[in-house]
Design a protein around this motif. Structure first.
Motif, PDB file in Angstrom:
ATOM      1  N   PRO A   4      37.453  34.252  34.499  1.00  0.00           N
ATOM      2  CA  PRO A   4      37.332  35.686  34.750  1.00  0.00           C
ATOM      3  C   PRO A   4      37.824  36.493  33.554  1.00  0.00           C
ATOM      4  N   ALA A   5      37.240  37.653  33.376  1.00  0.00           N
ATOM      5  CA  ALA A   5      37.580  38.518  32.253  1.00  0.00           C
ATOM      6  C   ALA A   5      38.798  39.389  32.551  1.00  0.00           C
ATOM      7  N   PHE A   6      39.327  39.281  33.761  1.00  0.00           N
ATOM      8  CA  PHE A   6      40.493  40.067  34.144  1.00  0.00           C
ATOM      9  C   PHE A   6      41.698  39.147  34.285  1.00  0.00           C
ATOM     10  N   ARG A   7      42.863  39.761  34.421  1.00  0.00           N
ATOM     11  CA  ARG A   7      44.099  39.006  34.644  1.00  0.00           C
ATOM     12  C   ARG A   7      44.696  39.396  35.991  1.00  0.00           C
ATOM     13  N   HIS A   8      45.506  38.517  36.529  1.00  0.00           N
ATOM     14  CA  HIS A   8      46.221  38.813  37.769  1.00  0.00           C
ATOM     15  C   HIS A   8      47.528  39.521  37.420  1.00  0.00           C
ATOM     16  N   ARG A  62      42.777  51.455  27.359  1.00  0.00           N
ATOM     17  CA  ARG A  62      43.902  51.658  28.272  1.00  0.00           C
ATOM     18  C   ARG A  62      43.894  50.575  29.361  1.00  0.00           C
ATOM     19  N   PRO A  63      45.064  49.960  29.664  1.00  0.00           N
ATOM     20  CA  PRO A  63      45.104  48.982  30.751  1.00  0.00           C
ATOM     21  C   PRO A  63      44.604  49.588  32.066  1.00  0.00           C
ATOM     22  N   LEU A  64      43.854  48.804  32.818  1.00  0.00           N
ATOM     23  CA  LEU A  64      43.244  49.250  34.068  1.00  0.00           C
ATOM     24  C   LEU A  64      43.650  48.270  35.170  1.00  0.00           C
ATOM     25  N   VAL A  65      44.271  48.791  36.236  1.00  0.00           N
ATOM     26  CA  VAL A  65      44.731  47.964  37.349  1.00  0.00           C
ATOM     27  C   VAL A  65      43.918  48.324  38.586  1.00  0.00           C
ATOM     28  N   VAL A  66      43.330  47.306  39.221  1.00  0.00           N
ATOM     29  CA  VAL A  66      42.503  47.506  40.414  1.00  0.00           C
ATOM     30  C   VAL A  66      43.292  47.050  41.648  1.00  0.00           C
ATOM     31  N   VAL A  67      43.332  47.926  42.655  1.00  0.00           N
ATOM     32  CA  VAL A  67      44.056  47.670  43.901  1.00  0.00           C
ATOM     33  C   VAL A  67      43.070  47.685  45.065  1.00  0.00           C
ATOM     34  N   CYS A  68      43.205  46.709  45.956  1.00  0.00           N
ATOM     35  CA  CYS A  68      42.434  46.701  47.196  1.00  0.00           C
ATOM     36  C   CYS A  68      43.415  46.475  48.344  1.00  0.00           C
ATOM     37  N   TYR A  69      42.939  45.976  49.464  1.00  0.00           N
ATOM     38  CA  TYR A  69      43.807  45.758  50.626  1.00  0.00           C
ATOM     39  C   TYR A  69      44.807  44.626  50.394  1.00  0.00           C
ATOM     40  N   HIS A  70      44.311  43.444  50.013  1.00  0.00           N
ATOM     41  CA  HIS A  70      45.158  42.248  49.925  1.00  0.00           C
ATOM     42  C   HIS A  70      45.029  41.503  48.598  1.00  0.00           C
ATOM     43  N   GLY A  71      44.290  42.037  47.641  1.00  0.00           N
ATOM     44  CA  GLY A  71      44.160  41.395  46.341  1.00  0.00           C
ATOM     45  C   GLY A  71      42.974  40.468  46.199  1.00  0.00           C
ATOM     46  N   HIS A  72      42.011  40.559  47.111  1.00  0.00           N
ATOM     47  CA  HIS A  72      40.833  39.691  47.036  1.00  0.00           C
ATOM     48  C   HIS A  72      39.630  40.423  46.440  1.00  0.00           C
ATOM     49  N   SER A  73      39.200  41.508  47.077  1.00  0.00           N
ATOM     50  CA  SER A  73      38.024  42.225  46.570  1.00  0.00           C
ATOM     51  C   SER A  73      38.306  42.900  45.233  1.00  0.00           C
ATOM     52  N   SER A  74      39.568  43.154  44.932  1.00  0.00           N
ATOM     53  CA  SER A  74      39.902  43.744  43.629  1.00  0.00           C
ATOM     54  C   SER A  74      39.548  42.805  42.482  1.00  0.00           C
ATOM     55  N   GLN A  75      39.516  41.509  42.752  1.00  0.00           N
ATOM     56  CA  GLN A  75      39.161  40.559  41.700  1.00  0.00           C
ATOM     57  C   GLN A  75      37.715  40.732  41.259  1.00  0.00           C
ATOM     58  N   GLN A  76      36.817  40.922  42.207  1.00  0.00           N
ATOM     59  CA  GLN A  76      35.408  41.143  41.855  1.00  0.00           C
ATOM     60  C   GLN A  76      35.245  42.460  41.111  1.00  0.00           C
ATOM     61  N   ALA A  82      35.814  44.777  33.710  1.00  0.00           N
ATOM     62  CA  ALA A  82      36.009  44.119  32.410  1.00  0.00           C
ATOM     63  C   ALA A  82      34.672  43.981  31.689  1.00  0.00           C
ATOM     64  N   GLY A  83      33.634  43.721  32.447  1.00  0.00           N
ATOM     65  CA  GLY A  83      32.296  43.615  31.880  1.00  0.00           C
ATOM     66  C   GLY A  83      31.742  44.940  31.377  1.00  0.00           C
ATOM     67  N   GLN A  84      32.383  46.050  31.780  1.00  0.00           N
ATOM     68  CA  GLN A  84      31.968  47.374  31.322  1.00  0.00           C
ATOM     69  C   GLN A  84      32.686  47.780  30.039  1.00  0.00           C
ATOM     70  N   GLY A  85      33.449  46.846  29.474  1.00  0.00           N
ATOM     71  CA  GLY A  85      34.057  47.098  28.181  1.00  0.00           C
ATOM     72  C   GLY A  85      35.538  47.434  28.201  1.00  0.00           C
ATOM     73  N   PHE A  86      36.178  47.417  29.366  1.00  0.00           N
ATOM     74  CA  PHE A  86      37.618  47.659  29.395  1.00  0.00           C
ATOM     75  C   PHE A  86      38.318  46.433  28.829  1.00  0.00           C
ATOM     76  N   ALA A  87      39.230  46.655  27.908  1.00  0.00           N
ATOM     77  CA  ALA A  87      39.852  45.561  27.166  1.00  0.00           C
ATOM     78  C   ALA A  87      40.898  44.810  27.981  1.00  0.00           C
ATOM     79  N   GLU A  88      41.585  45.503  28.881  1.00  0.00           N
ATOM     80  CA  GLU A  88      42.713  44.919  29.600  1.00  0.00           C
ATOM     81  C   GLU A  88      42.603  45.314  31.074  1.00  0.00           C
ATOM     82  N   VAL A  89      42.076  44.421  31.900  1.00  0.00           N
ATOM     83  CA  VAL A  89      41.849  44.718  33.321  1.00  0.00           C
ATOM     84  C   VAL A  89      42.656  43.745  34.168  1.00  0.00           C
TER      85      VAL A  89
END
Length: 109
Positions: A4-8, A62-76, A82-89
């Motif tokens: 994945p192009a993002f980090r946990h 700029r770092p971008l943090v995605v939040v969802c209910y439990h941390g599952h759908s935020s991964q997608q 990240a695929g849209q060009g954000f360097a740090e997701v």
């Protein structure tokens, strides 16, 4: 399979970043009613209607943090962003549910 192009990101680290005023973008992809009922301070609601504005407004470095209910759908969502060009997701492990349990005093309504 590609990695994945993002980090946990864990809850305590996000708490530290927010306490130290680290510059980041925090987006919450839960439904509007859940977001209105409580969210992490400084976060903005992100859905299909608001994603275009996010892509136009937020610097890609700029770092971008995605939040969802439990941390599952935020991964997608994080992977897509990240695929849209954000360097740090990041995807927030445990999501808002875990944040609310650990930091009930740090929930904005």
């Amino acid at each position: 399979m590609d990695a994945p192009a993002f980090r946990h990101l864990d809850i305590p680290t996000l708490g530290e970043w927010l306490s130290s005023d680290t510059t980041l973008t925090l987006v919450d992809i839960r439904d509007p009613v859940s977001f209105a009922g409580g969210h992490i301070p400084g976060s903005r609601h992100l859905d299909n209607d608001s994603v275009a504005a996010l892509l136009e407004e937020i610097p890609r470095e700029r770092p971008l943090v995605v939040v969802c209910y439990h941390g599952h759908s935020s991964q997608q969502a994080a992977d897509w962003l990240a695929g849209q060009g954000f360097a740090e997701v990041y995807s927030l492990d445990g999501g808002f549910a875990d944040w609310r349990l650990r930091y009930p005093e740090r929930v904005e309504r």
